[in-house]
Design a protein around this motif. Structure first.
Motif: not given
Length: 316
Positions: A271-284
């Motif tokens: 659950a923590v790992d999934s929630a953290s994906s919201a903070r992950l910015s990805l480059s093109p």
């Protein structure tokens, strides 16, 4: 859907772009409750810890349904979530989405009953289980082939007028059914399958974007397991010091400002790992790598979004 953008940090981790559903600000990743009741190997202690871990990580939208229950206990998932939120001093800040018109009829059997009277009974049961006077977001779970779709949606509209529902959603629909529902009442959200591997109904997603309707994506990692991870995805995850699952969920968030993944979990760490994906910015470049690994997007076959046979319809 309104997206509240926040500044990103230079390391690619920053504040998430908060979504809004019917005026309620929500974390971009929701917790899906289904597995907490449908997996027989999970204890109540593990389920409670998982829900609390998700909320402590910022998640404030939990997705459940009447159909998410054990064989021998009615409304198991709703009652579990209601108990956890009641025990938390901040539980009232969590938005709960639940669904009616679809129920578990046996160990591997689910049926539909979306008659207005049945939906009203389902809602009353949900209110008792969740220990709430109003459901934040209530979905018609599946279109019922034996009931006119407009009658089912009309029943939800009536219950919203009575103050028992704050926002209305429809699930497992196509663009034509969305348009039909909107002739009856305003629709606050759609919930359909949409995976980082293979996508989903992009026509429906684009229509939701045009109408400003949040698209809640269930089964966002369907078709992926750790054993199937490609070396490119694993290398990128190692380079970013995140899990492959985080990359896939973050990719979905980049795909559309309207899309909001519902990620299931059976352990607090997940659950923590999934929630953290919201903070992950990805480059093109990173997005291109992930899309290539995931096989790109595709339009699903009609059978994947059409109303299922009532005797064998799947619970999501």
């Amino acid at each position: 859907m309104r997206v509240v953008n926040q500044a990103e940090q230079s390391d690619g981790h920053g504040e998430p772009a908060i979504r809004e559903i019917a005026g309620h600000r929500v974390w971009p990743i929701a917790l899906g409750g289904a597995a907490l009741s449908l997996r027989p190997d999970l204890s109540r202690t593990a389920a409670v810890s998982t829900i609390n871990a998700a909320i402590d990580s910022g998640v404030n939208l939990i997705d459940t349904a009447r159909a998410y229950t054990t064989v021998d206990e009615e409304a198991h998932n709703e009652r579990l979530i209601g108990d956890v939120l009641t025990a938390r001093q901040d539980g009232s800040t969590v938005m709960v989405a639940t669904k009616g018109g679809h129920f578990r009829a046996g160990p591997a059997e689910w049926k539909n009953d979306a008659r207005p009277a049945a939906l009203r009974a389902d809602l009353e049961s949900s209110l008792r289980a969740l220990k709430r006077e109003t459901v934040d977001l209530y979905f018609l779970h599946w279109p019922d082939p034996d009931v006119p779709f407009t009658e089912s949606v009309g029943a939800l509209s009536e219950m919203r007028s009575e103050g028992k529902i704050r926002a209305i959603g429809i699930s497992n629909v196509d663009p034509a059914l969305l348009a039909l529902a909107r002739t009856v009442t305003s629709v606050d959200a759609v919930e359909n399958p949409y995976s980082a591997l293979g996508g989903g109904d992009d026509t429906l997603l684009r229509e939701c974007e045009r109408q400003g309707i949040p698209f809640l994506a269930y089964s966002p990692l369907r078709g992926w397991t750790a054993s199937d991870a490609s070396p490119r995805l694993l290398d990128l995850a190692a380079h970013r010091s995140v899990s492959p699952q985080q990359l896939l969920l973050a990719c979905l968030l980049h795909r559309s400002d309207t899309l909001l993944p519902i990620s299931g979990a059976g352990r607090p760490e997940t659950a923590v790992d999934s929630a953290s994906s919201a903070r992950l910015s990805l480059s093109p470049d990173e997005l291109r790598i992930i899309d290539a690994v995931a096989g790109g997007r595709r339009e699903p076959a009609v059978e994947e979004t059409a109303a299922p046979d009532a005797a064998a319809s799947p619970q999501p």
